[in-house]
Design a protein around this motif. Structure first.
Motif, PDB file in Angstrom:
ATOM      1  N   MET A   1       0.650  -1.841   0.013  1.00 53.25           N
ATOM      2  CA  MET A   1      -0.032  -0.042   0.336  1.00 53.25           C
ATOM      3  C   MET A   1       0.919   1.428   0.067  1.00 53.25           C
ATOM      4  SD  MET A   1      -2.758   1.791   3.385  1.00 53.25           S
ATOM      5  CE  MET A   1      -1.320   2.942   3.585  1.00 53.25           C
ATOM      6  N   PRO A   2       1.703   1.358  -0.981  1.00 52.02           N
ATOM      7  CA  PRO A   2       2.500   3.106  -1.045  1.00 52.02           C
ATOM      8  C   PRO A   2       1.470   3.768  -1.404  1.00 52.02           C
ATOM      9  CG  PRO A   2       2.862   0.965  -2.673  1.00 52.02           C
ATOM     10  CD  PRO A   2       2.084   0.598  -1.959  1.00 52.02           C
ATOM     11  N   SER A   3       1.776   4.871  -0.219  1.00 51.06           N
ATOM     12  CA  SER A   3       1.522   6.196  -0.285  1.00 51.06           C
ATOM     13  C   SER A   3       2.237   7.473  -0.022  1.00 51.06           C
ATOM     14  CB  SER A   3      -0.299   6.137   0.074  1.00 51.06           C
ATOM     15  OG  SER A   3      -0.704   7.705   0.429  1.00 51.06           O
ATOM     16  N   SER A   4       1.987   8.474  -0.376  1.00 53.81           N
ATOM     17  CA  SER A   4       2.403   9.460   0.030  1.00 53.81           C
ATOM     18  C   SER A   4       2.289   9.975   1.036  1.00 53.81           C
ATOM     19  CB  SER A   4       3.319   9.957  -1.125  1.00 53.81           C
ATOM     20  OG  SER A   4       1.776  10.732  -2.003  1.00 53.81           O
ATOM     21  N   VAL A   5       1.040  10.065   1.641  1.00 59.26           N
ATOM     22  CA  VAL A   5       0.557  10.664   2.505  1.00 59.26           C
ATOM     23  C   VAL A   5       0.115   9.741   3.457  1.00 59.26           C
ATOM     24  CG1 VAL A   5      -1.959  11.942   2.928  1.00 59.26           C
ATOM     25  CG2 VAL A   5      -0.602  12.321   0.841  1.00 59.26           C
ATOM     26  N   ILE A   6      -0.181   8.880   3.292  1.00 57.32           N
ATOM     27  CA  ILE A   6      -1.050   7.683   4.183  1.00 57.32           C
ATOM     28  C   ILE A   6       0.184   6.600   4.388  1.00 57.32           C
ATOM     29  CG2 ILE A   6      -2.798   6.198   4.735  1.00 57.32           C
ATOM     30  CD1 ILE A   6      -4.562   8.021   3.279  1.00 57.32           C
ATOM     31  N   ARG A   7       0.240   6.759   5.877  1.00 56.54           N
ATOM     32  CA  ARG A   7       1.958   6.107   5.866  1.00 56.54           C
ATOM     33  C   ARG A   7       0.645   3.743   6.327  1.00 56.54           C
ATOM     34  NH1 ARG A   7       5.263   7.542  10.394  1.00 56.54           N
ATOM     35  NH2 ARG A   7       5.978   8.733   8.833  1.00 56.54           N
ATOM     36  N   PHE A   8      -0.391   4.329   7.073  1.00 58.00           N
ATOM     37  CA  PHE A   8      -1.545   2.799   7.173  1.00 58.00           C
ATOM     38  C   PHE A   8      -2.558   2.814   7.943  1.00 58.00           C
ATOM     39  CE2 PHE A   8      -2.446  -0.394  11.038  1.00 58.00           C
ATOM     40  CZ  PHE A   8      -2.175  -1.391  10.310  1.00 58.00           C
ATOM     41  N   PHE A   9      -3.560   2.110   8.051  1.00 61.48           N
ATOM     42  CA  PHE A   9      -4.853   2.776   8.263  1.00 61.48           C
ATOM     43  C   PHE A   9      -5.335   0.967   8.629  1.00 61.48           C
ATOM     44  CE2 PHE A   9      -5.165   1.044   3.740  1.00 61.48           C
ATOM     45  CZ  PHE A   9      -6.459   0.551   3.867  1.00 61.48           C
ATOM     46  N   ARG A  10      -6.078   1.216   9.773  1.00 61.46           N
ATOM     47  CA  ARG A  10      -7.071  -0.115  10.316  1.00 61.46           C
ATOM     48  C   ARG A  10      -8.558  -0.064  10.474  1.00 61.46           C
ATOM     49  NH1 ARG A  10      -4.202  -1.634  14.713  1.00 61.46           N
ATOM     50  NH2 ARG A  10      -2.800  -3.045  13.385  1.00 61.46           N
ATOM     51  N   TYR A  11      -9.545  -0.703  10.248  1.00 58.41           N
ATOM     52  CA  TYR A  11     -10.328  -0.643   9.937  1.00 58.41           C
ATOM     53  C   TYR A  11     -10.990  -1.656  11.046  1.00 58.41           C
ATOM     54  CZ  TYR A  11     -15.454  -0.680   8.853  1.00 58.41           C
ATOM     55  OH  TYR A  11     -16.771  -0.377   9.616  1.00 58.41           O
ATOM     56  N   ALA A  12     -11.600  -1.780  12.278  1.00 57.22           N
ATOM     57  CA  ALA A  12     -12.983  -2.057  13.005  1.00 57.22           C
ATOM     58  C   ALA A  12     -14.082  -2.361  12.793  1.00 57.22           C
ATOM     59  CB  ALA A  12     -12.579  -1.718  14.355  1.00 57.22           C
ATOM     60  N   PRO A  13     -14.489  -3.377  12.347  1.00 51.59           N
ATOM     61  CA  PRO A  13     -15.685  -3.073  11.781  1.00 51.59           C
ATOM     62  C   PRO A  13     -16.634  -3.723  12.831  1.00 51.59           C
ATOM     63  CG  PRO A  13     -14.886  -5.342  10.998  1.00 51.59           C
ATOM     64  CD  PRO A  13     -13.435  -4.337  11.847  1.00 51.59           C
ATOM     65  N   ASP A  32     -17.686   5.675  12.548  1.00 53.08           N
ATOM     66  CA  ASP A  32     -18.849   5.639  12.292  1.00 53.08           C
ATOM     67  C   ASP A  32     -18.673   5.112  10.127  1.00 53.08           C
ATOM     68  OD1 ASP A  32     -21.580   5.028  11.982  1.00 53.08           O
ATOM     69  OD2 ASP A  32     -22.866   6.174  11.697  1.00 53.08           O
ATOM     70  N   VAL A  33     -17.305   4.509  10.213  1.00 55.33           N
ATOM     71  CA  VAL A  33     -17.098   4.407   8.718  1.00 55.33           C
ATOM     72  C   VAL A  33     -18.042   3.159   8.332  1.00 55.33           C
ATOM     73  CG1 VAL A  33     -15.127   3.624   7.125  1.00 55.33           C
ATOM     74  CG2 VAL A  33     -15.184   5.579   9.158  1.00 55.33           C
ATOM     75  N   PRO A  34     -18.890   3.191   7.313  1.00 54.56           N
ATOM     76  CA  PRO A  34     -19.514   2.398   6.864  1.00 54.56           C
ATOM     77  C   PRO A  34     -18.207   0.713   6.246  1.00 54.56           C
ATOM     78  CG  PRO A  34     -20.367   3.938   5.881  1.00 54.56           C
ATOM     79  CD  PRO A  34     -19.154   4.817   6.516  1.00 54.56           C
ATOM     80  N   ALA A  40     -13.777  -0.619   0.123  1.00 53.40           N
ATOM     81  CA  ALA A  40     -13.204   0.635  -1.356  1.00 53.40           C
ATOM     82  C   ALA A  40     -12.187   1.341  -0.603  1.00 53.40           C
ATOM     83  CB  ALA A  40     -14.312   1.871  -1.471  1.00 53.40           C
ATOM     84  N   PHE A  41     -11.401   1.436   0.477  1.00 49.22           N
ATOM     85  CA  PHE A  41     -10.409   2.083   0.559  1.00 49.22           C
ATOM     86  C   PHE A  41      -9.059   1.345   0.464  1.00 49.22           C
ATOM     87  CE2 PHE A  41      -8.046   4.117   4.181  1.00 49.22           C
ATOM     88  CZ  PHE A  41      -7.154   5.497   3.614  1.00 49.22           C
ATOM     89  N   LYS A  42      -9.102   0.199   1.001  1.00 41.96           N
ATOM     90  CA  LYS A  42      -8.370  -0.351   0.915  1.00 41.96           C
ATOM     91  C   LYS A  42      -8.107  -1.437  -0.412  1.00 41.96           C
ATOM     92  CE  LYS A  42      -6.871  -5.468   2.836  1.00 41.96           C
ATOM     93  NZ  LYS A  42      -7.732  -6.146   2.842  1.00 41.96           N
ATOM     94  N   ALA A  43      -8.628  -1.366  -0.873  1.00 45.64           N
ATOM     95  CA  ALA A  43      -8.781  -1.428  -2.752  1.00 45.64           C
ATOM     96  C   ALA A  43      -8.469  -0.723  -3.353  1.00 45.64           C
ATOM     97  CB  ALA A  43      -9.879  -2.804  -2.732  1.00 45.64           C
ATOM     98  N   ALA A  44      -8.591   0.788  -2.451  1.00 49.60           N
ATOM     99  CA  ALA A  44      -7.655   1.989  -3.938  1.00 49.60           C
ATOM    100  C   ALA A  44      -6.608   1.598  -4.207  1.00 49.60           C
ATOM    101  CB  ALA A  44      -8.632   3.480  -3.498  1.00 49.60           C
TER     102      ALA A  44
END
Length: 70
Positions: A1-13, A32-34, A40-44
């Motif tokens: 997941m290379p990004s120049s802005v975002i280092r890491f993210f995690r979603y808790a369903p 409250d992120v669906p 979609a964020f993960k797949a972007a």
């Protein structure tokens, strides 16, 4: 997941919370992120573009950087 802005993210369903760590070191929790938005964020291809268009300014957030400092 290379990004120049975002280092890491995690979603808790269970809580619908999206934690995003930026390359600046800042850490935010978006509430409250669906699940479909998180998926979609993960797949972007461009995490930064998706974040700016679909998440930033659309969900309540908290800066929790200080909770993880030190």
């Amino acid at each position: 997941m290379p990004s120049s802005v975002i280092r890491f993210f995690r979603y808790a369903p269970a809580t619908r919370e999206l934690k995003v760590t930026f390359v600046s070191g800042r850490l935010y929790v978006y509430e409250d992120v669906p699940p479909e938005v998180a998926a979609a964020f993960k797949a972007a291809r461009s995490k930064g573009t998706f974040f700016n268009q679909e998440i930033r300014d659309r969900y309540v957030y908290r800066d929790i950087t200080h909770e993880y400092a030190g």
